[in-house]
Write a protein that holds these residues in place. Structure first.
Motif, PDB file in Angstrom:
ATOM      1  N   GLY A 173      -5.857  -9.109   4.730  1.00 27.59           N
ATOM      2  CA  GLY A 173      -4.424 -10.050   4.062  1.00 27.59           C
ATOM      3  C   GLY A 173      -4.979  -9.487   2.540  1.00 27.59           C
ATOM      4  O   GLY A 173      -4.418  -9.184   1.501  1.00 27.59           O
ATOM      5  N   LYS A 174      -5.971 -10.312   1.940  1.00 33.22           N
ATOM      6  CA  LYS A 174      -7.317 -10.151   1.056  1.00 33.22           C
ATOM      7  C   LYS A 174      -6.693  -8.545   0.559  1.00 33.22           C
ATOM      8  O   LYS A 174      -7.036  -8.588  -0.904  1.00 33.22           O
ATOM      9  N   ALA A 175      -7.605  -7.639   1.301  1.00 36.79           N
ATOM     10  CA  ALA A 175      -7.734  -6.177   0.484  1.00 36.79           C
ATOM     11  C   ALA A 175      -6.083  -6.008   0.465  1.00 36.79           C
ATOM     12  O   ALA A 175      -6.012  -5.280  -0.521  1.00 36.79           O
ATOM     13  N   ARG A 176      -5.436  -5.919   1.114  1.00 34.59           N
ATOM     14  CA  ARG A 176      -4.108  -5.438   1.176  1.00 34.59           C
ATOM     15  C   ARG A 176      -3.931  -5.713  -0.353  1.00 34.59           C
ATOM     16  O   ARG A 176      -3.458  -5.520  -0.925  1.00 34.59           O
ATOM     17  N   ARG A 177      -3.301  -7.503  -0.438  1.00 33.01           N
ATOM     18  CA  ARG A 177      -2.829  -7.895  -1.814  1.00 33.01           C
ATOM     19  C   ARG A 177      -3.613  -7.291  -2.538  1.00 33.01           C
ATOM     20  O   ARG A 177      -3.303  -7.011  -3.881  1.00 33.01           O
ATOM     21  N   ILE A 205      -1.286  -1.094   4.202  1.00 34.64           N
ATOM     22  CA  ILE A 205      -0.788  -0.644   5.462  1.00 34.64           C
ATOM     23  C   ILE A 205       0.477  -1.176   5.357  1.00 34.64           C
ATOM     24  O   ILE A 205       1.223  -2.226   4.218  1.00 34.64           O
ATOM     25  N   ASP A 206       1.785  -0.054   6.096  1.00 38.39           N
ATOM     26  CA  ASP A 206       2.639   0.166   6.657  1.00 38.39           C
ATOM     27  C   ASP A 206       2.816  -0.156   7.420  1.00 38.39           C
ATOM     28  O   ASP A 206       2.861   0.728   8.551  1.00 38.39           O
ATOM     29  N   VAL A 207       4.095  -0.942   8.183  1.00 34.32           N
ATOM     30  CA  VAL A 207       4.518  -1.009   9.553  1.00 34.32           C
ATOM     31  C   VAL A 207       5.709  -0.857   9.590  1.00 34.32           C
ATOM     32  O   VAL A 207       6.611  -0.318   9.165  1.00 34.32           O
ATOM     33  N   ILE A 208       6.094   0.280  10.609  1.00 34.51           N
ATOM     34  CA  ILE A 208       6.913   1.262  11.098  1.00 34.51           C
ATOM     35  C   ILE A 208       7.965   1.089  11.773  1.00 34.51           C
ATOM     36  O   ILE A 208       7.438   0.627  12.781  1.00 34.51           O
TER      37      ILE A 208
END
Ligand code: JAH
Length: 233
Positions: free
Chosen positions: A25-29, A35-38
């Motif tokens: 979560g921290k790395a994404r922020r 990371i994208d969810v399809i």
């Protein structure tokens, strides 16, 4: 370096909290990883957006259709496309290290009894398994891969020394670890760890790694021992 991941899935909510908390979560922020969810359902066919159908040749259960996966995967060029399946090659730390340097990864999560083989033939670069057991779909395996890759990507950026000195980077299991108290309910921490003798501590740790690995994972300790029965080793 930004590592992009796509995750094709029929239950996108599956990924909500695991991708929001902790290191991932921290790395994404911080935009260290993307990371994208399809939602594969949007590529389903017919009024019911159907993504599965009965197997040719008969048999129980349903098979994921090729068209929705073809449509979902078509836009992803310049990415490594990975299908999570118990029929895949076993996931290893080496695979995670390779992917952490690959730039972009697309993880495809099957559901039902499996995925039409033409998906793998036409749209998949690698088929990967977490281990010899069957789950309900590839989502848990995809999350394991995301964690394993993200910690390596963040490790390269933030460079904590711990990252590449852990289990499997020596090819051995880790030694036992202890923290305070030195005595819990009469069970004491090994004296050597309290001795302050760093050479002795390093020797003890190395010996523990060897002992544990020989005992618990003879396949790692002596790869030639694979296939022998326990009594032969
Ligand atoms: C189960 C599609 N080795 C872990 C793993 C990965 C995928 C699946 N099961 C286990 C799976 C059903 C349908 C994939």
């Amino acid at each position: 370096m930004t590592n992009a991941h796509q995750c094709g899935d029929l239950f996108p909510e599956f990924f909500s909290s695991p991708l929001e908390v902790s290191l991932v979560g921290k790395a994404r922020r911080e935009r260290l990883v993307e990371i994208d969810v399809i939602d594969l359902r949007q590529y389903g066919t017919g009024p019911h957006r159907q993504v599965d159908d009965a197997p040719f040749g008969g048999g129980p259960g349903m098979v994921m259709r090729v068209e929705p996966l073809a449509a979902a995967l078509e836009p992803f060029v310049d990415t490594r496309r990975v299908l999570l399946t118990p029929a895949g090659a076993p996931l290893t730390q080496h695979t995670l290290e390779r992917w952490s340097e690959a730039g972009s990864l697309t993880l495809v999560c099957g559901r039902y009894e499996g995925v039409d083989e033409r998906v793998a033939d036409l749209y998949i670069d690698e088929e990967i398994s977490l281990g010899d057991y069957v789950l309900l779909g590839g989502e848990v395996a995809a999350l394991a891969i995301i964690e394993g890759v993200a910690r390596l990507v963040v490790g390269v950026v933030g460079n904590p020394e711990s990252i590449r000195t852990e289990s499997f980077s020596h090819g051995l299991l880790e030694e036992p670890q202890y923290t305070r108290p030195a005595d819990f309910a009469g069970v004491r921490v090994p004296d050597v760890l309290l001795s302050g003798d760093h050479a002795q501590i390093a020797n003890w740790r190395e010996e523990m790694r060897r002992q544990r690995t020989a005992e618990r994972r003879p396949d790692l300790f002596d790869p030639d021992g694979l296939g022998k029965s326990p009594g032969d080793r």
